[in-house]
Scaffold this motif. Sequence first.
Motif, PDB file in Angstrom:
ATOM      1  N   ASN A 246      16.792  12.686 -30.279  1.00 27.74           N
ATOM      2  CA  ASN A 246      16.319  11.880 -31.410  1.00 27.74           C
ATOM      3  C   ASN A 246      17.428  11.559 -32.398  1.00 27.74           C
ATOM      4  OD1 ASN A 246      13.684  11.953 -30.410  1.00 27.74           O
ATOM      5  ND2 ASN A 246      13.194  13.831 -31.511  1.00 27.74           N
ATOM      6  N   PHE A 249      21.385   8.397 -32.386  1.00 25.57           N
ATOM      7  CA  PHE A 249      21.743   7.159 -33.070  1.00 25.57           C
ATOM      8  C   PHE A 249      22.194   7.401 -34.503  1.00 25.57           C
ATOM      9  CE2 PHE A 249      18.565   6.010 -29.827  1.00 25.57           C
ATOM     10  CZ  PHE A 249      19.326   5.126 -29.079  1.00 25.57           C
ATOM     11  N   ARG A 272      22.618   0.365 -31.453  1.00 23.09           N
ATOM     12  CA  ARG A 272      21.255   0.149 -31.956  1.00 23.09           C
ATOM     13  C   ARG A 272      21.256  -0.937 -33.036  1.00 23.09           C
ATOM     14  NH1 ARG A 272      17.203   4.784 -34.256  1.00 23.09           N
ATOM     15  NH2 ARG A 272      16.252   4.711 -32.183  1.00 23.09           N
ATOM     16  N   GLU A 276      19.109  -4.394 -32.708  1.00 19.11           N
ATOM     17  CA  GLU A 276      18.116  -4.808 -33.697  1.00 19.11           C
ATOM     18  C   GLU A 276      18.501  -6.123 -34.352  1.00 19.11           C
ATOM     19  OE1 GLU A 276      17.892  -1.424 -36.250  1.00 19.11           O
ATOM     20  OE2 GLU A 276      16.546  -0.302 -34.895  1.00 19.11           O
ATOM     21  N   ILE A 281      14.911  -3.751 -29.612  1.00 15.98           N
ATOM     22  CA  ILE A 281      14.738  -2.372 -30.048  1.00 15.98           C
ATOM     23  C   ILE A 281      15.457  -1.461 -29.064  1.00 15.98           C
ATOM     24  CG2 ILE A 281      12.523  -2.750 -31.205  1.00 15.98           C
ATOM     25  CD1 ILE A 281      11.125  -1.637 -28.739  1.00 15.98           C
ATOM     26  N   ASP A 283      15.837   2.851 -28.067  1.00 16.43           N
ATOM     27  CA  ASP A 283      15.375   4.211 -28.327  1.00 16.43           C
ATOM     28  C   ASP A 283      15.859   5.130 -27.213  1.00 16.43           C
ATOM     29  OD1 ASP A 283      14.199   6.225 -29.699  1.00 16.43           O
ATOM     30  OD2 ASP A 283      12.138   5.512 -29.479  1.00 16.43           O
ATOM     31  N   LYS A 285      15.031   9.071 -25.150  1.00 14.90           N
ATOM     32  CA  LYS A 285      14.119  10.192 -24.954  1.00 14.90           C
ATOM     33  C   LYS A 285      14.654  11.092 -23.852  1.00 14.90           C
ATOM     34  CE  LYS A 285      11.047   7.814 -21.676  1.00 14.90           C
ATOM     35  NZ  LYS A 285       9.647   7.421 -21.406  1.00 14.90           N
ATOM     36  N   ILE A 297      18.069   6.065 -22.279  1.00 11.92           N
ATOM     37  CA  ILE A 297      18.224   5.154 -23.408  1.00 11.92           C
ATOM     38  C   ILE A 297      17.733   3.784 -22.972  1.00 11.92           C
ATOM     39  CG2 ILE A 297      19.845   4.066 -25.002  1.00 11.92           C
ATOM     40  CD1 ILE A 297      21.624   6.511 -24.739  1.00 11.92           C
ATOM     41  N   SER A 299      16.610  -0.201 -24.057  1.00  8.46           N
ATOM     42  CA  SER A 299      16.633  -1.311 -25.012  1.00  8.46           C
ATOM     43  C   SER A 299      15.762  -2.441 -24.474  1.00  8.46           C
ATOM     44  CB  SER A 299      18.069  -1.805 -25.260  1.00  8.46           C
ATOM     45  OG  SER A 299      18.718  -2.115 -24.040  1.00  8.46           O
TER      46      SER A 299
END
Length: 307
Positions: A246, A249, A272, A276, A281, A283, A285, A297, A299
Amino acid sequence: MLYGILAAVSLAALWISVRYIGLRKAIRNSDRELQEITEDLEQNRIVKMSVPCRELEGLLITVNEALEGIRRQKVAYEDREAKLQRQIENISHDLRTPLTAIIGYLDLINTETLGEDDAQSFETVRKRAGMLQRLVSQFYDLARLEAGDYNLDMQEADIGKMLREELLDSFGDMEQKGIQVEVEIPERPVMICCDQDAMGRIFLNLIQNAGRYAASTLKVAVDVHDKITMISFENDVKEMKHEEANRLFDRFYTADPARGQGGTGLGLTISRHLTESMGGIMDAKLTEEDGREWLKIVSCYCSLRDQ
């Protein structure tokens, strides 16, 4: 006499009931106002009590004072951030010119005239100068991105082709590190509107991140579904925690400083921001599969048309 007492008790009960209902409604209204205010602290609003109540009004005074303190801290924080961004941008700009000149002079040196030891020392100096140049450039770009001053040239582009070319350029480095690369990119064009330089920068940062932290495998995939183009970089990792994923970034954060291999913790932050800025976007996990932990990762971008 009894009738009068009963009447007084009834009136008192009625007054208490009306008062109770009014206070409940006023508390609900104040709670709703407080939620609206916390969602947008920029507006200089306060929480009000629609029904007079000395105790609750005292509580709201304390709440409003706390809100004002939060606003002041927020303004001070934003002011410090703006000053820091300007300082970083100015320092980076001042360093770029002499660094470029230094690297230019280094490139002019004929290494064939140097002895073996001197040639190795020279190569080390040139690599360090290049690393410093990239770091200064990252500082400069990050300051511009966070200040909203980074100009993008948005054009139609086949990101499938761009990604294949970036992976091909990096394949030799991955092979030397013992990282197996698995690619799933459609052969047909995958068109989105983007800044091609920014997209290339994103791909390079993601590839370099995988090169630093992948244990043995990197999976790269492009998928188009419901007018959304999704690009995923997934690599197996060792001893990474969910909270670390988490924070990837965050500025200057490296998941494992001992294995960072020169990473500054800015590559994913810039990626990131660029994503954007282009309307996408990004992220990350952490998942588990086949007894291994995988960092993924992802996008996402809007596709230009049905593909």
